[in-house]
Enzyme design. Structure first.
Site: not given
Ligand code: UDP
Length: 149
Positions: A10, A50, A58, A86, A92, A103, A113, A116, A127
């Site tokens: 990100k 998203y 948010f 993951r 998250t 993270r 964070n 993704h 995606e």
């Protein structure tokens, strides 16, 4: 099962110089990089990516954040790569992410964070198609494959 997943550094991860570190973790793990590009996400793409969070409080901030600077989009391939990546990424909320996860090691707040990763095979496919054209993905075998599998 051999799978592909969508991973994205990100804007905060890019600005903090973490692209190399993140790529390195996936490379060293033994996954295969099938595609990668530095890009600026449009508002339209952010809202689509998203989409499942559209009604969340948010959402606006998330779209503003993910479009606030370049991201590094990637496709990684390997056995069970969706679930394993993951785990590598961590929870998250970085405050709940285990040390050793990306993270857990590099982020502090849920809004920043740094990375993704697709949460299921279905979202991975969605995606990947959203961010990459078929001709941007490369199919090849890593030299060390027989030492990994
Ligand atoms: N997010 C946020 N506030 C929240 C929950 C999520 O800013 O309370 C952001 C965060 O950047 C997260 C993204 O929205 O990575 C997508 O949320 P999701 O639940 O899909 O988490 P992820 O799959 O990224 O771990």
């Amino acid at each position: 099962m051999m799978e592909k997943t969508f991973i994205m550094v990100k804007p905060d991860g890019v600005q903090r110089g973490l692209i190399g570190e993140i790529v390195s973790r996936f490379e060293k793990k033994g996954f295969v990089l099938a595609g990668a590009k530095l890009m600026q996400i449009s508002t339209e793409l952010a809202e689509e990516h998203y989409g499942e969070h559209k009604e969340r409080p948010f959402f606006g901030e998330l779209v503003d954040f993910i479009t606030s600077g370049p991201v590094f989009a990637m496709v990684w391939e390997g056995e069970d790569v969706v679930k394993t990546s993951r785990h590598m990424i961590g929870a998250t909320n970085p405050q709940e992410a285990n040390p050793g996860s990306i993270r857990g090691d590099y982020a502090v707040t849920v809004g920043k964070n740094i990375i993704h990763g697709s949460d299921s095979l279905e979202s991975a496919e969605r995606e990947i198609n959203l961010f990459f054209n078929g001709n941007e993905l490369v199919d090849y075998t890593r030299q060390d494959k027989t030492w990994i599998y």
